[in-house]
Design a protein around this motif. Structure first.
Motif, short mmCIF file in Angstrom:
data_model
loop_
_atom_site.label_atom_id
_atom_site.label_comp_id
_atom_site.label_asym_id
_atom_site.label_seq_id
_atom_site.Cartn_x
_atom_site.Cartn_y
_atom_site.Cartn_z
N TYR A 1 -9.74 10.61 -2.94
CA TYR A 1 -9.78 9.62 -4.03
C TYR A 1 -10.47 10.21 -5.24
N ILE B 1 -2.82 7.43 6.81
CA ILE B 1 -2.55 8.63 6.00
C ILE B 1 -1.58 8.31 4.86
N HIS B 2 -0.59 7.49 5.13
CA HIS B 2 0.40 7.22 4.09
C HIS B 2 -0.06 6.19 3.07
N ALA B 3 -1.18 5.54 3.37
CA ALA B 3 -1.75 4.62 2.36
C ALA B 3 -2.66 5.39 1.40
N LEU B 4 -2.98 6.63 1.75
CA LEU B 4 -3.86 7.44 0.88
C LEU B 4 -3.09 7.90 -0.36
N PRO B 5 -3.82 8.23 -1.42
CA PRO B 5 -3.12 8.67 -2.64
C PRO B 5 -2.59 10.10 -2.56
N VAL B 6 -1.71 10.31 -1.63
CA VAL B 6 -1.01 11.60 -1.51
C VAL B 6 0.45 11.25 -1.22
N ASN B 7 1.35 12.01 -1.81
CA ASN B 7 2.75 11.71 -1.52
C ASN B 7 3.24 12.59 -0.36
N ARG B 8 4.44 12.37 0.05
CA ARG B 8 4.93 13.05 1.26
C ARG B 8 5.10 14.55 1.04
N THR C 1 0.82 -1.22 0.00
CA THR C 1 0.00 0.00 0.00
C THR C 1 0.85 1.27 0.00
N LYS D 1 -1.64 4.76 -6.11
CA LYS D 1 -2.35 4.64 -4.83
C LYS D 1 -3.79 5.10 -4.94
N ALA D 2 -4.08 5.96 -5.91
CA ALA D 2 -5.46 6.43 -6.09
C ALA D 2 -6.36 5.28 -6.57
N ARG E 1 1.24 8.66 -6.30
CA ARG E 1 -0.15 9.04 -6.05
C ARG E 1 -1.11 8.37 -7.03
N GLU F 1 5.27 6.25 -2.89
CA GLU F 1 5.21 7.67 -3.24
C GLU F 1 4.57 7.93 -4.62
N VAL G 1 2.97 2.32 2.31
CA VAL G 1 3.19 2.95 3.63
C VAL G 1 4.67 2.86 4.00
#
Lengths: 299, 637
Positions: free
Chosen positions: A101, B98-105, A48, A72-73, A69, A67, A50
């Protein structure tokens, strides 16, 4: 769809993943099983995006996840221990997911409300029961319209009716949208009903990865009673386990069940019965071969 | 829908603003109370309307801007804001989610950073606008100062918040973050203080091994708290307020540049952060040994100093072995306490760590021993004559040593260092000794100060070749005595009033006020007595056993062109005097001197008689006479 190649991860010197290789096909429901501490949750957190891997890579649809997006979306993750924002209710979480999302289907959210009649959408989620919180997680995850759904102990805490409900929603998403599901659970009976592929993890590695039918076709349980005592099997059969009650012997045998039955006919058995193994039995006997057997404890 | 390349996420920003509203609301309420409400309150108070309109305006503005730029609340709110918006890093559950969401750091970092900054900046803008309105409604037009104050406040908030975010990236523990934030803000000053205290403990004569200077900029809250201030500007000629000045604006600029660096550094830390460190006291693995050693060193030294001071004040022990012992014990405790926090486990006494502690203790012992052996030459350091701008010596009172006497002073200082054991012995035994300070203001802008227990036995006092004897001779010089009594530029004093206490035979007191003529004559008589040696240093006289003083005393009030001209002020604030900075309100400062005198002051006594101040009714009494008089009165009653 999901490719894990040579994944390694250590925590303060402890190797949690030792070169994991795993492949999940598109539209498959892949059950990840393994003893406690095998590294299933760690692997899922890498899939995922993380955790950052020490070595190796995780790709989804050919793209590196970490990393990323865009990748992961198209993924949704329901962990074992859920997190919701403090004081947030279901509607607020829905609005949050909607903003995060890109494919979140707001209309589907309202359509699915009938599947979760007990959820008060205006109530603080943290005040809902564990099972209800899990329902909310499924509700939101499905509405995010993911192509890959990652589930860690997904139905833990759900009542039998809701389990059926959740699985039926997932199965329909798989059937209609070719959603790929990676599920980790200790409830092997349930996995057996839904999974088409299984991976067994042990000591930070995936030791077996096959379709469920292949797996069940390669190991069988044979119950046999011979007039001459212990039956003799050809050398190409690996007996994983053998026990007896009087003259009736029960053997767990690795190899084609039909060939085994034919080979045993030579012994002129009085009774011979070849049965397919359940996933739980396969797991127990395979893990026994990997030094993780059920010990006979004498008090 | 957000753009694919966006580095900012509105959803997370909205979530932060709506979830953490108590933080920015609290800050806004504080700012409203300290800014517009204060202006309104000060403007409506009746007495304010009586004073000059301009002065009132500047006073109000100074009060508001002073409150506005006061850095402590801003730092506290900054830490709280950073803690809130990055709190998801401090729990495994939230960090994973939060880090599994589709946003990068980068997106997470920028969004959360800006959310927290908005918690500070938006209330500041609102408070500024509200204050402007209230000011204009109350005819306070000098709002440019308010603008400068807000700029300073925003700069402070920008730095404080960036620092808090940087600190937040070092830990995975909610409770650790504020703790680290305080430490970072005082780390430099604290470490320097500890080293200085160790030097003071172990080094003969050193009173203060470190003077906080510009390097304290490394302790931001400490430095801003001391240097960012707002004052009203006075016109000395008219003695009126002519404006408001904010000191230390350049500091805000420096810190703002540092903030930009911190933002980039914090992002790099976040980028490299391992999410699984949520819950850890230190989330950057290479910092863990620094944490352990830092805790052991700072905690060990601090506790060693405290315990050594306690033990040495309770019983006569040698300081050096005492410090070594407590350093080893307290260092051990702090080292393993830090390790317990890092490991989240009490069972940390492993071979590797024990060896590390042994290494630490050896290093600490070497560090302490270096000071004991005076490896750095601190103890023997006596400035060369050409290094010295001004030299002072302070036994009974501080006096500036004349340039021609400086070589002798240096020789006396050297003699004092050479007689270390002898002098320390008299101090240890509690025999007659007197702490005497040698203070040198050096030409490079620094100051060197040493304090020694000079023995005051008869042979030392009477021998002018000893430091004690020589300093006492200096103290008895009329010029030095006059400066001690009437200030460093006593010749320029403008005496305005005076008073003498007189007593009659019934024990009644008469506080006799002196007029200008009487003042002038009494001052001439006093000066004459000083020059004739009738006023000698108190200590010297006491030791000679011939001090007889009157119970009566004279009090004189005067103004000096340099404001506060007291020789103690001059001694401590020599640099300010040299820079011609007004010590206290310039000429407006009213000096006062209080003099005791004895029967030896024949000129003064004669003048008092000639002026009719003392007569048949009102007398001067020595302490003994006054006591006898009191006893007689009590008996008769």
């Amino acid at each position: 769809m999901i490719q894990v190649n040579g994944l390694e991860k250590s925590f303060d010197g402890f190797a949690a993943l030792r070169g994991v290789d795993m492949h999940v096909k598109k539209g498959a429901i892949y059950g990840l099983v393994g003893p406690n501490g095998a590294g299933k949750s760690t692997l899922m957190r890498h899939i995922t995006g993380v955790y950052r891997a020490d070595a190796g890579e995780v790709r989804v649809d050919g793209q590196v996840v970490y990393e990323n997006r865009e990748v992961k979306a198209r993924m949704a993750y329901i962990p074992d221990d859920l997190f919701y924002f403090m004081q947030a209710d279901t509607m607020e979480m829905k609005r949050f997911y909607e903003g995060i999302y890109p494919d979140f289907d707001g209309k589907l959210f309202y359509r699915m409300q009938e599947f979760f009649p007990n959820i008060d959408v205006k109530r603080n989620i943290r005040r809902l029961s564990k099972g209800m919180q899990k329902q909310v997680a499924f509700w939101l995850a499905i509405c995010a319209k993911p192509s890959v759904l990652i589930l860690d102990e997904p139905v833990d805490g759900l009542d039998p009716v809701m389990r059926r409900q959740i699985w039926s929603i997932i199965m329909s998403e798989v059937a209609e949208n070719e959603m790929t599901v990676l599920v980790s659970s200790h409830n092997l009976r349930e996995l057996e009903d839904v999974c088409d592929h299984v991976g067994i993890m042990h000591h930070g590695k995936v030791i077996i990865e096959r379709s469920l039918s292949d797996l069940q076709g390669s190991v069988s349980k044979i119950q046999i009673a011979c007039p001459n005592g212990i039956p003799k099997l050809p050398e190409n059969f690996e007996v994983l386990h053998m026990s007896n009650t009087g003259r009736v012997y029960t053997m767990i045998v690795k190899g084609d069940p039909k060939e085994a039955e034919a080979a045993l006919a030579v012994c002129t058995p009085t009774i011979v019965d070849v049965l397919p193994l359940t996933l739980e039995e396969i797991f127990i006997y395979e893990m026994g071969g990997a030094d993780y057997e059920v010990k006979d404890i004498l008090f | 829908m957000k753009s694919k390349t966006s580095c900012f996420n509105w959803t997370i920003f909205k979530k932060n603003v709506t979830h953490y509203w108590p933080i920015w609301m609290l800050y806004l309420a504080y700012l409203l109370m300290t800014m517009p409400v204060t202006v309104w309150q000060m403007s409506t108070v009746e007495y304010s309307k009586e004073i000059d309109k301009l002065s009132r305006m500047y006073n109000v503005m100074q009060t508001v801007v002073r409150g506005e730029i006061f850095p402590y609340p801003t730092f506290i709110i900054s830490a709280v804001a950073a803690l809130a918006v990055f709190s998801y890093l401090y729990s495994a559950k939230s960090a994973n989610m939060i880090h599994a969401l589709p946003v990068n750091r980068l997106e997470l970092y920028i969004t959360n950073y800006l959310s927290g900054l908005a918690f500070l900046i938006i209330p500041q803008i609102i408070a500024f606008l509200a204050t402007v309105i209230v000011c204009l409604m109350n005819e306070i037009t000098c709002i440019q100062y308010l603008f400068y104050g807000t700029l300073a406040q925003m700069g402070t908030a920008f730095f404080a918040y960036s620092l808090a975010v940087f600190v937040a990236m070092f830990t995975g523990q909610t409770f650790a973050m504020p703790f680290y934030f305080v430490i970072v803000n005082y780390l430099y000053v604290g470490c320097m203080y500890l080293v200085s205290e160790i030097i003071v403990l172990l080094t003969y004569g050193v009173v203060n091994a470190w003077n906080p200077g510009k390097s304290c900029i490394l302790s931001p809250l400490y430095y801003l708290g001391n240097n960012l201030r707002c004052e009203t500007v006075y016109d000395e000629a008219t003695n009126t307020v002519t404006g408001v000045q904010i000191h230390g604006m350049y500091l805000v600029g420096i810190y703002a540049v540092a903030a930009a660096v911190l933002i980039a550094a914090a992002y790099q830390l976040y980028k490299r952060r391992q999410i699984e460190t949520a819950g850890d006291w230190v989330s950057i693995s290479i910092v863990k040994p620094v944490f352990r050693w830092g805790a052991a060193l700072c905690g060990g030294v601090l506790l060693a100093i405290a315990f050594t001071s306690l033990v040495s004040s309770a019983c006569s022990v040698s300081i050096y072995p005492c410090v070594l012992f407590f350093m080893a014990v307290m260092g051990f405790l702090c080292f393993f306490a830090a390790e317990m926090l890092l490991e989240k486990n009490f069972r940390v006494f492993k071979k590797r760590r024990l060896l590390e502690w042994v290494g630490f203790t050896a290093a600490a012992m070497c560090f302490i021993t270096m000071f004991e052996l005076d490896v750095f030459g601190i103890e023997k350091r006596i400035p060369a004559e050409d290094e010295i701008e001004a030299a002072f010596v302070n036994m009974d009172y501080p006096l500036q040593v004349a340039p021609e006497d400086i070589p002798t002073l240096l020789a006396m200082h050297e003699q004092t260092v050479e007689h270390k054991k002898e002098y320390q012995q008299s101090e240890k035994q509690g025999e007659g000794f007197y702490y005497t300070t040698f203070r040198y203001y050096l030409k490079d802008g620094t100051m060197l100060e040493r304090r020694y227990p000079l023995p005051v036995a008869e042979q030392y006092i009477t021998d002018e070749t000893t430091p004690t004897g020589w300093i006492l001779t200096l103290e008895c010089r009329p010029e030095n005595l006059m400066q001690n009594m009437f200030g460093v530029d006593y010749g320029e004093n403008d005496y305005v009033s005076g008073q003498i206490d007189l007593y009659n035979e019934q024990g009644d007191v008469n506080n006799y006020g002196l007029d200008k003529e009487e003042l002038s004559r009494i001052l001439s008589a006093l000066e004459q007595d000083v020059r004739e040696g009738h006023f000698e240093s108190g200590f010297y006289s006491v030791h000679q056993g011939n001090t007889v003083e009157y119970y009566n005393s004279i009090s004189l009030d005067y103004y000096s062109p340099i404001g506060d001209n007291d020789n103690w002020t001059y001694y401590y604030m020599y640099r300010s005097f040299m820079k011609d900075e007004d010590v206290y309100m310039g000429r407006a400062y009213r000096n006062n001197t209080y003099l005791s005198f004895g029967p030896e002051c024949t000129n003064l006594i004669r003048t008092l008689e000639e002026l009719g101040i003392t007569d048949d009714t009102w007398h001067l009494y020595t302490y003994d006479e006054y006591e006898t008089l009191n006893q007689e009165i009590m008996v008769s009653q």
